[in-house]
Scaffold this active site. Structure first.
Site, PDB file in Angstrom:
ATOM      1  N   LEU A  65       0.831  -1.213   0.000  1.00 29.55           N
ATOM      2  CA  LEU A  65       0.000   0.000   0.000  1.00 29.55           C
ATOM      3  C   LEU A  65       0.861   1.258   0.000  1.00 29.55           C
ATOM      4  O   LEU A  65       0.463   2.309  -0.471  1.00 29.55           O
ATOM      5  CB  LEU A  65      -0.920   0.009   1.224  1.00 29.55           C
ATOM      6  CG  LEU A  65      -1.913  -1.151   1.313  1.00 29.55           C
ATOM      7  CD1 LEU A  65      -2.624  -1.141   2.658  1.00 29.55           C
ATOM      8  CD2 LEU A  65      -2.919  -1.068   0.177  1.00 29.55           C
ATOM      9  N   GLY A  66       2.044   1.116   0.557  1.00 32.31           N
ATOM     10  CA  GLY A  66       2.938   2.268   0.599  1.00 32.31           C
ATOM     11  C   GLY A  66       4.223   1.880   1.295  1.00 32.31           C
ATOM     12  O   GLY A  66       4.315   0.820   1.928  1.00 32.31           O
ATOM     13  N   GLY A  68       7.765   3.549   3.458  1.00 29.43           N
ATOM     14  CA  GLY A  68       8.272   4.736   4.130  1.00 29.43           C
ATOM     15  C   GLY A  68       9.696   4.514   4.571  1.00 29.43           C
ATOM     16  O   GLY A  68      10.378   3.614   4.083  1.00 29.43           O
ATOM     17  N   ARG A  69      10.119   5.371   5.497  1.00 24.31           N
ATOM     18  CA  ARG A  69      11.494   5.308   5.981  1.00 24.31           C
ATOM     19  C   ARG A  69      11.816   3.974   6.625  1.00 24.31           C
ATOM     20  O   ARG A  69      12.920   3.495   6.583  1.00 24.31           O
ATOM     21  CB  ARG A  69      11.709   6.404   7.043  1.00 24.31           C
ATOM     22  CG  ARG A  69      11.948   7.750   6.473  1.00 24.31           C
ATOM     23  CD  ARG A  69      11.788   8.805   7.534  1.00 24.31           C
ATOM     24  NE  ARG A  69      10.402   8.898   7.977  1.00 24.31           N
ATOM     25  CZ  ARG A  69       9.926   9.828   8.795  1.00 24.31           C
ATOM     26  NH1 ARG A  69      10.735  10.717   9.292  1.00 24.31           N
ATOM     27  NH2 ARG A  69       8.660   9.864   9.134  1.00 24.31           N
ATOM     28  N   VAL A  73       3.870  -1.010   4.028  1.00 30.26           N
ATOM     29  CA  VAL A  73       2.509  -1.212   4.518  1.00 30.26           C
ATOM     30  C   VAL A  73       1.790  -2.155   3.545  1.00 30.26           C
ATOM     31  O   VAL A  73       1.834  -1.942   2.332  1.00 30.26           O
ATOM     32  CB  VAL A  73       1.760   0.134   4.629  1.00 30.26           C
ATOM     33  CG1 VAL A  73       0.363  -0.077   5.206  1.00 30.26           C
ATOM     34  CG2 VAL A  73       2.547   1.125   5.493  1.00 30.26           C
ATOM     35  N   LYS A  88       1.417  -2.318   8.962  1.00 29.80           N
ATOM     36  CA  LYS A  88       2.606  -1.478   8.753  1.00 29.80           C
ATOM     37  C   LYS A  88       3.786  -2.178   9.420  1.00 29.80           C
ATOM     38  O   LYS A  88       3.853  -2.273  10.653  1.00 29.80           O
ATOM     39  CB  LYS A  88       2.365  -0.088   9.366  1.00 29.80           C
ATOM     40  CG  LYS A  88       3.544   0.862   9.262  1.00 29.80           C
ATOM     41  CD  LYS A  88       3.143   2.269   9.736  1.00 29.80           C
ATOM     42  CE  LYS A  88       4.334   3.181   9.899  1.00 29.80           C
ATOM     43  NZ  LYS A  88       3.975   4.544  10.292  1.00 29.80           N
ATOM     44  N   ASP A 180       4.864  15.699  11.640  1.00 28.39           N
ATOM     45  CA  ASP A 180       5.218  15.183  10.312  1.00 28.39           C
ATOM     46  C   ASP A 180       4.019  15.288   9.370  1.00 28.39           C
ATOM     47  O   ASP A 180       3.784  14.406   8.549  1.00 28.39           O
ATOM     48  CB  ASP A 180       5.685  13.724  10.444  1.00 28.39           C
ATOM     49  CG  ASP A 180       6.474  13.253   9.230  1.00 28.39           C
ATOM     50  OD1 ASP A 180       6.966  14.113   8.462  1.00 28.39           O
ATOM     51  OD2 ASP A 180       6.608  12.027   9.045  1.00 28.39           O
TER      52      ASP A 180
HETATM   53  N1  LIG Z   1      -3.822   2.482   7.111  1.00 26.29           N
HETATM   54  C1  LIG Z   1      -3.405   2.562   5.862  1.00 26.29           C
HETATM   55  N2  LIG Z   1      -4.205   2.195   4.836  1.00 26.29           N
HETATM   56  C2  LIG Z   1      -3.760   2.298   3.555  1.00 26.29           C
HETATM   57  N3  LIG Z   1      -2.529   2.740   3.201  1.00 26.29           N
HETATM   58  C3  LIG Z   1      -1.681   3.104   4.188  1.00 26.29           C
HETATM   59  C4  LIG Z   1      -2.069   3.027   5.563  1.00 26.29           C
HETATM   60  N4  LIG Z   1      -1.048   3.466   6.319  1.00 26.29           N
HETATM   61  C5  LIG Z   1      -0.058   3.795   5.461  1.00 26.29           C
HETATM   62  N5  LIG Z   1      -0.429   3.589   4.188  1.00 26.29           N
HETATM   63  C6  LIG Z   1       0.392   3.871   2.983  1.00 26.29           C
HETATM   64  O1  LIG Z   1       1.761   3.622   3.289  1.00 26.29           O
HETATM   65  C7  LIG Z   1       2.527   4.842   3.212  1.00 26.29           C
HETATM   66  C8  LIG Z   1       3.579   4.855   4.314  1.00 26.29           C
HETATM   67  O2  LIG Z   1       2.931   4.858   5.579  1.00 26.29           O
HETATM   68  P1  LIG Z   1       3.501   5.683   6.813  1.00 26.29           P
HETATM   69  O3  LIG Z   1       3.640   7.123   6.422  1.00 26.29           O
HETATM   70  O4  LIG Z   1       2.673   5.407   8.011  1.00 26.29           O
HETATM   71  O5  LIG Z   1       4.949   4.992   6.955  1.00 26.29           O
HETATM   72  P2  LIG Z   1       6.357   5.597   7.337  1.00 26.29           P
HETATM   73  O6  LIG Z   1       7.361   4.507   7.220  1.00 26.29           O
HETATM   74  O7  LIG Z   1       6.275   6.238   8.653  1.00 26.29           O
HETATM   75  O8  LIG Z   1       6.506   6.656   6.175  1.00 26.29           O
HETATM   76  P3  LIG Z   1       7.321   8.020   6.062  1.00 26.29           P
HETATM   77  O9  LIG Z   1       8.732   7.655   5.798  1.00 26.29           O
HETATM   78  O10 LIG Z   1       6.678   8.702   4.858  1.00 26.29           O
HETATM   79  O11 LIG Z   1       7.104   8.801   7.318  1.00 26.29           O
HETATM   80  C9  LIG Z   1       1.497   5.966   3.299  1.00 26.29           C
HETATM   81  O12 LIG Z   1       1.937   7.153   2.682  1.00 26.29           O
HETATM   82  C10 LIG Z   1       0.293   5.347   2.602  1.00 26.29           C
HETATM   83  O13 LIG Z   1       0.398   5.480   1.199  1.00 26.29           O
END
Ligand SMILES: Nc1ncnc2c1ncn2[C@@H]1O[C@H](COP(=O)(O)OP(=O)(O)OP(=O)(O)O)[C@@H](O)[C@H]1O
Length: 344
Positions: A65-66, A68-69, A73, A88, A180
């Site tokens: 789904l996505g 990040g750092r 997800v 996640k 953030d």
């Molecule tokens: N609950 C959710 N449902 C659907 N997609 C999600 C959900 N949570 C996160 N995502 C997807 O995953 C991506 C990364 O999630 P998140 O920002 O929580 O992770 P992170 O590792 O902390 O990222 P970042 O490095 O951008 O801070 C989000 O931008 C979104 O596209």
């Protein structure tokens, strides 16, 4: 100063100087716009369990789904209930990294609000912690800005910003700073409504007076001046971010992005931004005033979340009627047949 637009190829990132290419946006607003549905489960107080997540959930490792750092997800389903959720997966190999994720869990345990993503469960293993979250089906808010099938009108920005502001107000009432807030961290509940929720509490923390924050400069264009200066952060640090998100929603442009990180940081510290781009020609004075009260270097002069919600741009129904009429005319002129606006 170099303005930017959101890059279609990489959601949430930005393209240099592409505003001249022009974005044709057409937004279809459906349903009640003001209050997103609550999570399909009651608010839970979660702690990271040492069990194997695969005993309870089926994770779709193929569907990302996505990212990040700290990890990725994935979509997942709880075996016992059939509930669709998001897993996640956060790499946490030592106690320090685990404590950071446990802070994220702790923060989410304190936040029960329809505009803030809800935490369902958490599982800890040797090398990672997996957060099981309410699933959001609509993608990132800024994917909509760059979608040529939509026109993002000012009234839509009102609807989105009001919801974000309500989520932020709740966090601040609970004494929590998000720290953030950026386009990638606002998700749409579904593809056909304009309901949004704030995600990613990885940098969030309880407000402590006179706490200085040092952050990794991953996305400098969203940093507040006090973060760039390693100065004290406060509730109004989040309000700066809200100003940037509003500016981007209304124009597709990023107010502070320079040709490189150092120019970006200088633009932030010098508060170098304006409404001179042609994208702002039709923007209401109220919207400009709203942004002008947020993108202020001195954080104590910025509007707080409650004040922002009372600002005419978010609260004046006569103005919303005007924007609605403009919206209607534009959509009609574009020969768009499908729309309903639920704000009014
Ligand atoms: N609950 C959710 N449902 C659907 N997609 C999600 C959900 N949570 C996160 N995502 C997807 O995953 C991506 C990364 O999630 P998140 O920002 O929580 O992770 P992170 O590792 O902390 O990222 P970042 O490095 O951008 O801070 C989000 O931008 C979104 O596209």
């Amino acid at each position: 100063m170099r303005h930017t637009q959101v890059d279609n190829s990489s959601p949430g990132s930005v393209l240099a100087n592409s505003h001249s290419q022009g974005i044709h946006k057409r937004l279809v607003i459906k349903g009640n716009t003001t209050c997103p549905p609550t999570a399909p489960f009651n608010h839970r107080i979660v702690s990271a369990k040492p069990n194997h997540i695969r005993n309870f959930y089926t994770i779709n490792w193929q569907e990302i789904l996505g990212g990040g750092r700290f990890g990725q997800v994935h979509k997942c389903v709880e075996n016992s209930s059939g509930l669709t959720l998001a897993a996640k997966v956060i790499k946490a190999r030592n106690q320090k990294e685990k404590d950071v994720v446990k802070n994220e869990i702790q923060v989410m345990n304190n936040l029960d609000h329809a505009n803030l993503i809800q935490l369902y469960a958490a599982y800890e293993s040797r090398n990672d912690i997996i957060l099981v979250l309410e699933y959001m089906d609509g993608g990132e808010l800024f994917d909509r800005i760059i979608d040529e099938n939509y026109t993002l009108m000012e009234l839509d920005a009102v609807v989105f910003i009001r919801q974000i502001c309500e989520g932020v107000q709740h966090m601040h009432r609970m004494n929590i700073l998000h720290l953030d807030l950026k386009p990638e961290n606002i998700l749409c509940v579904s593809r056909v409504t304009n309901k949004v929720k704030i995600i990613d509490f990885g940098l969030a923390r309880m407000y402590k007076q006179r706490e200085k924050l040092r952050v990794n400069f991953g996305t400098p264009e969203f940093l507040a001046p006090e973060i760039v200066n390693c100065d004290f952060v406060s509730f109004n640090t989040d309000m700066w971010s809200l100003g940037i998100i509003t500016y981007m929603l209304l124009s597709g442009l990023c107010p502070f992005l320079g040709d490189d990180d150092s120019e970006t940081l200088n633009n932030i510290l010098g508060c170098q931004w304006n409404f001179e781009e042609q994208e702002f020609v039709d923007t209401s004075e109220e919207a400009k005033d709203f942004i002008s009260r947020l993108l202020v270097v001195n954080k104590s002069w910025r509007m707080g979340a409650s004040e922002a919600l009372r600002h005419p741009w978010l609260s004046d129904s006569a103005l919303h009627h005007q924007l609605y009429t403009k919206h209607f005319n534009t959509v009609y002129m574009n020969k768009t047949t499908e729309f309903t606006v639920g704000l009014l």
